[in-house]
Design a protein around this motif. Structure first.
Motif, PDB file in Angstrom:
ATOM      1  N   TYR A 117      43.604  91.280  22.766  1.00 54.61           N
ATOM      2  CA  TYR A 117      43.194  90.969  24.141  1.00 54.61           C
ATOM      3  C   TYR A 117      44.333  90.290  24.905  1.00 54.61           C
ATOM      4  CZ  TYR A 117      38.824  91.304  21.503  1.00 54.61           C
ATOM      5  OH  TYR A 117      37.826  91.702  20.646  1.00 54.61           O
ATOM      6  N   PRO A 118      45.487  90.920  24.995  1.00 54.83           N
ATOM      7  CA  PRO A 118      46.655  90.204  25.538  1.00 54.83           C
ATOM      8  C   PRO A 118      46.531  89.794  26.991  1.00 54.83           C
ATOM      9  CG  PRO A 118      47.121  92.540  25.289  1.00 54.83           C
ATOM     10  CD  PRO A 118      45.822  92.294  24.606  1.00 54.83           C
ATOM     11  N   THR A 119      45.755  90.516  27.788  1.00 55.73           N
ATOM     12  CA  THR A 119      45.687  90.192  29.218  1.00 55.73           C
ATOM     13  C   THR A 119      44.305  89.705  29.650  1.00 55.73           C
ATOM     14  OG1 THR A 119      45.114  92.485  29.829  1.00 55.73           O
ATOM     15  CG2 THR A 119      47.463  91.920  29.716  1.00 55.73           C
ATOM     16  N   ARG A 120      43.404  89.444  28.711  1.00 55.66           N
ATOM     17  CA  ARG A 120      42.023  89.080  29.072  1.00 55.66           C
ATOM     18  C   ARG A 120      41.986  87.814  29.927  1.00 55.66           C
ATOM     19  NH1 ARG A 120      37.338  89.936  26.278  1.00 55.66           N
ATOM     20  NH2 ARG A 120      38.217  92.014  26.009  1.00 55.66           N
ATOM     21  N   GLN A 121      42.741  86.787  29.528  1.00 57.64           N
ATOM     22  CA  GLN A 121      42.715  85.527  30.275  1.00 57.64           C
ATOM     23  C   GLN A 121      43.263  85.727  31.683  1.00 57.64           C
ATOM     24  OE1 GLN A 121      45.062  82.401  28.516  1.00 57.64           O
ATOM     25  NE2 GLN A 121      44.020  80.778  29.648  1.00 57.64           N
ATOM     26  N   ILE A 122      44.304  86.541  31.815  1.00 56.80           N
ATOM     27  CA  ILE A 122      44.892  86.802  33.127  1.00 56.80           C
ATOM     28  C   ILE A 122      43.924  87.579  34.004  1.00 56.80           C
ATOM     29  CG2 ILE A 122      46.855  87.815  34.328  1.00 56.80           C
ATOM     30  CD1 ILE A 122      47.493  85.409  32.457  1.00 56.80           C
ATOM     31  N   GLU A 123      43.243  88.547  33.434  1.00 53.80           N
ATOM     32  CA  GLU A 123      42.259  89.325  34.191  1.00 53.80           C
ATOM     33  C   GLU A 123      41.159  88.415  34.732  1.00 53.80           C
ATOM     34  OE1 GLU A 123      40.922  92.232  31.424  1.00 53.80           O
ATOM     35  OE2 GLU A 123      42.876  93.227  31.297  1.00 53.80           O
ATOM     36  N   ASN A 124      40.703  87.477  33.909  1.00 53.15           N
ATOM     37  CA  ASN A 124      39.649  86.569  34.351  1.00 53.15           C
ATOM     38  C   ASN A 124      40.122  85.683  35.501  1.00 53.15           C
ATOM     39  OD1 ASN A 124      37.949  87.589  32.377  1.00 53.15           O
ATOM     40  ND2 ASN A 124      38.402  85.962  30.901  1.00 53.15           N
ATOM     41  N   GLU A 125      41.364  85.205  35.425  1.00 56.88           N
ATOM     42  CA  GLU A 125      41.907  84.382  36.512  1.00 56.88           C
ATOM     43  C   GLU A 125      42.048  85.203  37.793  1.00 56.88           C
ATOM     44  OE1 GLU A 125      42.546  81.224  36.602  1.00 56.88           O
ATOM     45  OE2 GLU A 125      42.591  80.576  34.504  1.00 56.88           O
ATOM     46  N   PRO A 135      45.653  97.491  37.546  1.00 59.48           N
ATOM     47  CA  PRO A 135      46.180  97.676  36.190  1.00 59.48           C
ATOM     48  C   PRO A 135      47.298  96.673  35.906  1.00 59.48           C
ATOM     49  CG  PRO A 135      46.053  99.779  37.360  1.00 59.48           C
ATOM     50  CD  PRO A 135      45.770  98.711  38.366  1.00 59.48           C
ATOM     51  N   ILE A 136      47.342  96.182  34.660  1.00 59.95           N
ATOM     52  CA  ILE A 136      48.323  95.169  34.265  1.00 59.95           C
ATOM     53  C   ILE A 136      49.248  95.748  33.206  1.00 59.95           C
ATOM     54  CG2 ILE A 136      48.665  92.899  33.217  1.00 59.95           C
ATOM     55  CD1 ILE A 136      45.973  92.054  34.343  1.00 59.95           C
TER      56      ILE A 136
END
Length: 570
Positions: A117-125, A135-136
């Motif tokens: 889940y490398p970008t999960r925290q960034i997506e939530n922010e 897309p990231i």
């Protein structure tokens, strides 16, 4: 259809701890960039998500997050597994079973998040700013540093060195840059980190890592060669192209390294705020010398091996201006480009250029990339707060005269600079001719240590008359030797111990109003040089808005404040 790419360096979770920044690219052209600290007013914006900076970038083009086509992050969390054994060893070395268990658990969780889940925290922010989240993409940390250094350098080929505390698993990387792109040549893995080596010295001398390294660099010229200190450091540090500093850096953070230094020198870390002893000055000198020895060996070895004579540098270590001067002075080096935002704040730039061919990126000539404020808007603010002001017919000549008469001036113009240096848009200016100017700015304006030097801005055409090296140095990112006959003309901006200076050269096409101010000062004094330091009080980020400039003006020992076309006097 315009293509928008938003690139940013978070400082949370898997993405580092400090200096978050954001950049906006429009059809592959960099159009805006700002650091989170300039908006949050928290120096280095440690452990924070750059939400303010993202909103500022979107506002610049009147966009919503859904208008962004792509987001790019300058970290690849899936690469963190490459130093998993180091984290396990570090956890098991802790002195209590409970600490070992907690540390190992944290390591395992971090690795799973990095892989799955490398970008999960960034997506939530990002979802709190707008939806849908674009897309990231993620790119390796040091590769983004390398792109930030080579792509805007203007070089056809170069040795590229990226030097910092740590990427995902790497601490120093040697690259070859060509017009086709970047090739990784050698990797020095964490914890073999020059950034952490200098951070340990910084903490031992009583400063804060990732904040005080520049102070250690400035302290070093006051020191002298000290055989006992050199011998002690060489017990902990192997120099040369196969350098090894892991006896000081084997644990993240500087405390373990400080403990090693305390043991080797049988002296506790510095905790008081009094004057430095000669021994402490000598330690700074020897640490700076070892850093230079290592990086110069790397540069000379790989320039010869790769058959190149240009060098590009990035990473936090490349903010060491004295080191940069030594790199440029090597016989094997013809030209050097140091990314002016060499620290992690510059990663947003490299992330945006990463997928571009270097030949398509214009050479970097300035970093005026942030927000600006019109004279009309400033007048409305001043009128609302009943602050008196004047609007001179010839602003540059008026301000030059005040400076020549000894005034200290806050200078707020145009777009905010990106990076750690004020380059004539958010600056405090003074007459460079007297040591009294330096001491007055240190004591009454910047409220900082009196031994710290200041830097000059000078017209580029005059650089060869004042410096032993000529050419363009627009970013205050390297030091230079001052010609003997010009030392008295710029006493306030010369390091008292070694008579070097950290110049910014200015051309009219880079900054028209600032160049005119320098020209007017030259007309009055015959000297095309000004003392230029960042517009901020000690420990604060550089000012961003007129309101912040006004607040600092009334809280500092400044005589005048210039906001675009307006002058305010106390």
């Amino acid at each position: 259809m315009t293509f928008y790419r938003l690139t940013f360096k978070p400082a949370i979770g898997l993405y580092g701890q400090h200096d978050p920044s954001v950049a906006l690219f429009e059809d592959d052209q960099l159009v805006f960039a700002v650091e989170e600290e300039r908006l949050s007013r928290d120096k280095h914006a440690v452990n924070s998500f750059p939400g303010n900076a993202i909103r500022e970038c979107l506002e610049y083009r009147d966009l919503s997050l859904s208008d962004i086509d792509e987001i790019v992050l300058p970290y690849e969390p899936s690469l963190r597994w490459k130093i998993l054994p180091h984290y396990v060893r570090a956890s098991l070395s802790l002195d209590e079973r409970l600490k070992q268990f907690v540390s190992l658990g944290s390591t395992v969780v971090s690795q799973i998040r990095g892989q799955l889940y490398p970008t999960r925290q960034i997506e939530n922010e990002l979802a709190s700013i707008g939806t849908p989240v674009p897309p990231i993409e993620t790119h390796p940390h040091h590769a983004c540093h390398a792109a930030s250094a080579f792509h805007p350098s203007g070089f056809e080929d170069a040795l590229v060195l990226t030097l910092d505390a740590k990427g995902e698993y790497d601490a120093t990387v040697v690259w070859k840059g060509t017009l086709d792109g970047l090739e990784r040549v050698r990797t020095y893995k964490h914890p073999n980190s020059l950034g952490l080596f200098f951070a340990a010295i910084t903490e031992y001398l009583g400063f804060r890592m990732f904040n005080g390294e520049g102070k250690v660099m400035g302290l070093a010229p006051y020191g002298r060669p000290n055989r006992a200190i050199e011998t002690g450091l060489r017990e902990l540090v192997d120099t040369g192209v196969d350098y090894d500093v892991t006896d000081l850096t084997k644990h993240w953070g500087a405390d373990a390294g400080v403990a090693e230094l305390e043991a080797v020198f049988d002296r506790p870390r510095r905790t008081d705020s009094g004057e430095f002893t000669q021994w402490e000055k000598d330690l700074a000198f020897e640490a700076q010398s070892l850093l230079e020895e290592i990086v110069l060996d790397l540069t000379e070895t790989y320039c010869r091996q790769l058959g190149v004579s240009n060098v590009a540098l990035a990473g936090g270590v490349a903010l060491n201006c004295k080191l940069n001067q030594q790199v440029g002075a090597l016989d094997v080096v013809d030209d050097v480009f140091i990314q002016p935002v060499a620290n992690d704040a510059g990663l947003a730039l490299g992330a945006g250029w990463f997928d571009q061919a270097p030949r398509t990126v214009a050479p970097m000539s300035d970093v005026y990339l942030g927000p600006s404020f019109s004279t009309a808007a400033i007048k409305r603010r001043l009128d609302a707060n009943k602050i008196e002001y004047t609007e001179p017919d010839d602003l540059e000549r008026d301000v030059a005269q005040r400076l020549a008469d000894g005034a200290l001036v806050g200078w707020f113009q145009g777009r905010l600079e990106l990076g750690p240096r004020a380059l004539g848009n958010r600056s405090i200016l003074a007459d460079p001719r007297t040591i009294a100017s330096r001491d007055r700015v240190n004591k009454h304006v910047k409220h900082r240590e009196e031994w710290r030097p200041f830097a000059p801005s000078m017209l580029e055409r005059a650089a060869k008359e004042y410096l032993t090296s000529d050419g363009s140095t627009p970013f205050m990112i390297t030091t230079a030797d001052v010609r003997d006959e010009r030392v008295d003309d710029m006493a306030a901006v010369i390091h008292p111990a070694d008579e070097t200076t950290r110049p910014q050269t200015v051309r009219e096409e880079q900054n028209p109003r600032y160049a005119r101010l320098l020209s007017e000062f030259e007309t009055l004094t015959d000297i095309p040089v000004l003392l230029n330091t960042s517009f901020n009080d000690h420990g604060e980020p550089i000012v961003t808005t007129p309101n912040q400039a006004i607040k600092d003006f009334y809280g500092m020992g400044l005589d005048f404040l210039v906001l675009e076309d307006i002058v305010i006097e106390k």
